[in-house]
Design a protein around this motif. Sequence first.
Motif, mmCIF file in Angstrom:
data_model
loop_
_atom_site.group_PDB
_atom_site.id
_atom_site.type_symbol
_atom_site.label_atom_id
_atom_site.label_comp_id
_atom_site.label_asym_id
_atom_site.label_seq_id
_atom_site.Cartn_x
_atom_site.Cartn_y
_atom_site.Cartn_z
ATOM 1 N N UNK A 154 0.849 -1.190 0.000
ATOM 2 C CA UNK A 154 0.000 0.000 0.000
ATOM 3 C C UNK A 154 0.879 1.233 0.000
ATOM 4 N N UNK A 155 0.352 2.313 -0.522
ATOM 5 C CA UNK A 155 1.072 3.580 -0.527
ATOM 6 C C UNK A 155 0.138 4.653 0.026
ATOM 7 N N UNK A 156 0.700 5.674 0.654
ATOM 8 C CA UNK A 156 -0.145 6.688 1.290
ATOM 9 C C UNK A 156 -0.897 7.525 0.265
ATOM 10 N N UNK A 157 -2.066 8.010 0.670
ATOM 11 C CA UNK A 157 -2.822 8.930 -0.174
ATOM 12 C C UNK A 157 -2.067 10.245 -0.284
ATOM 13 N N UNK A 158 -2.190 10.867 -1.436
ATOM 14 C CA UNK A 158 -1.523 12.152 -1.654
ATOM 15 C C UNK A 158 -2.276 13.255 -0.911
ATOM 16 N N UNK A 159 -1.514 14.190 -0.387
ATOM 17 C CA UNK A 159 -2.097 15.363 0.259
ATOM 18 C C UNK A 159 -2.368 16.412 -0.817
ATOM 19 N N UNK A 160 -3.480 17.135 -0.744
ATOM 20 C CA UNK A 160 -3.753 18.163 -1.753
ATOM 21 C C UNK A 160 -2.721 19.289 -1.654
ATOM 22 N N UNK A 161 -2.219 19.710 -2.804
ATOM 23 C CA UNK A 161 -1.193 20.746 -2.835
ATOM 24 C C UNK A 161 -1.734 22.080 -3.333
ATOM 25 N N UNK A 162 -3.034 22.172 -3.516
ATOM 26 C CA UNK A 162 -3.599 23.413 -4.035
ATOM 27 C C UNK A 162 -3.861 24.443 -2.932
ATOM 28 N N UNK A 163 -3.482 24.147 -1.704
ATOM 29 C CA UNK A 163 -3.663 25.074 -0.598
ATOM 30 C C UNK A 163 -5.037 24.984 0.044
ATOM 31 N N UNK A 164 -5.895 24.155 -0.508
ATOM 32 C CA UNK A 164 -7.226 23.983 0.049
ATOM 33 C C UNK A 164 -7.129 23.149 1.326
ATOM 34 N N UNK A 165 -7.903 23.518 2.344
ATOM 35 C CA UNK A 165 -7.866 22.764 3.599
ATOM 36 C C UNK A 165 -8.518 21.415 3.415
ATOM 37 N N UNK A 166 -7.899 20.404 4.014
ATOM 38 C CA UNK A 166 -8.423 19.050 3.942
ATOM 39 C C UNK A 166 -9.299 18.821 5.167
ATOM 40 N N UNK A 167 -10.583 18.701 4.976
ATOM 41 C CA UNK A 167 -11.522 18.506 6.076
ATOM 42 C C UNK A 167 -11.735 17.007 6.304
ATOM 43 N N UNK A 168 -12.182 16.614 7.483
ATOM 44 C CA UNK A 168 -12.317 15.182 7.784
ATOM 45 C C UNK A 168 -13.238 14.421 6.842
ATOM 46 N N UNK A 169 -14.286 15.059 6.335
ATOM 47 C CA UNK A 169 -15.193 14.308 5.461
ATOM 48 C C UNK A 169 -14.591 14.066 4.082
ATOM 49 N N UNK A 170 -13.474 14.722 3.765
ATOM 50 C CA UNK A 170 -12.793 14.497 2.489
ATOM 51 C C UNK A 170 -11.687 13.450 2.610
ATOM 52 N N UNK A 171 -11.420 12.973 3.814
ATOM 53 C CA UNK A 171 -10.374 11.974 4.013
ATOM 54 C C UNK A 171 -10.861 10.604 3.584
ATOM 55 N N UNK A 172 -9.929 9.799 3.098
ATOM 56 C CA UNK A 172 -10.226 8.406 2.785
ATOM 57 C C UNK A 172 -10.272 7.634 4.109
ATOM 58 N N UNK A 173 -11.039 6.579 4.153
ATOM 59 C CA UNK A 173 -11.192 5.824 5.402
ATOM 60 C C UNK A 173 -9.881 5.192 5.847
ATOM 61 N N UNK A 174 -9.034 4.773 4.918
ATOM 62 C CA UNK A 174 -7.818 4.048 5.274
ATOM 63 C C UNK A 174 -6.589 4.936 5.346
ATOM 64 N N UNK A 175 -6.566 6.020 4.596
ATOM 65 C CA UNK A 175 -5.387 6.864 4.564
ATOM 66 C C UNK A 175 -4.321 6.340 3.628
ATOM 67 N N UNK A 176 -4.614 5.244 2.943
ATOM 68 C CA UNK A 176 -3.675 4.690 1.977
ATOM 69 C C UNK A 176 -4.475 3.966 0.903
#
Length: 118
Positions: free
Chosen positions: A69-91
């Motif tokens: 497994x590999x980690x999910x990418x973090x958004x680089x557009x400066x937009x805040x990542x809110x909890x409802x936009x997170x993947x359940x596993x993080x990878x």
Amino acid sequence: MRTASLDIAAAQGTHVWPFAGIGLVVVALLIGAFFLGARIRRREPAPPRPEEQPRLPDSGPVGDVLENREPDEMPRDGDRLTPHRLNAHGSRTSADQTRPRWDEGGSGSFGSGGPGGH
């Protein structure tokens, strides 16, 4: 002399009653807590019956899944990542599923006595 010692003993015995009263209050509180707990317990659902217990699937026990497994990418557009936009596993499952191996000639750990991968 004898009556004086009885008077002293009687005067000292009166100090027991406050402790006895406190003991009775504690016992009454414990009995009340027991009955309150029993009343709350009666309102709870009953434990599951044997036929309501989970059963093993017909195909047998589910085995382990081995995957890279590999980690999910973090958004680089400066937009805040809110909890409802997170993947359940993080990878996520990696595209490359080959297992990583040690370099040939490497010892595998520090100080194992091998020549190392020089």
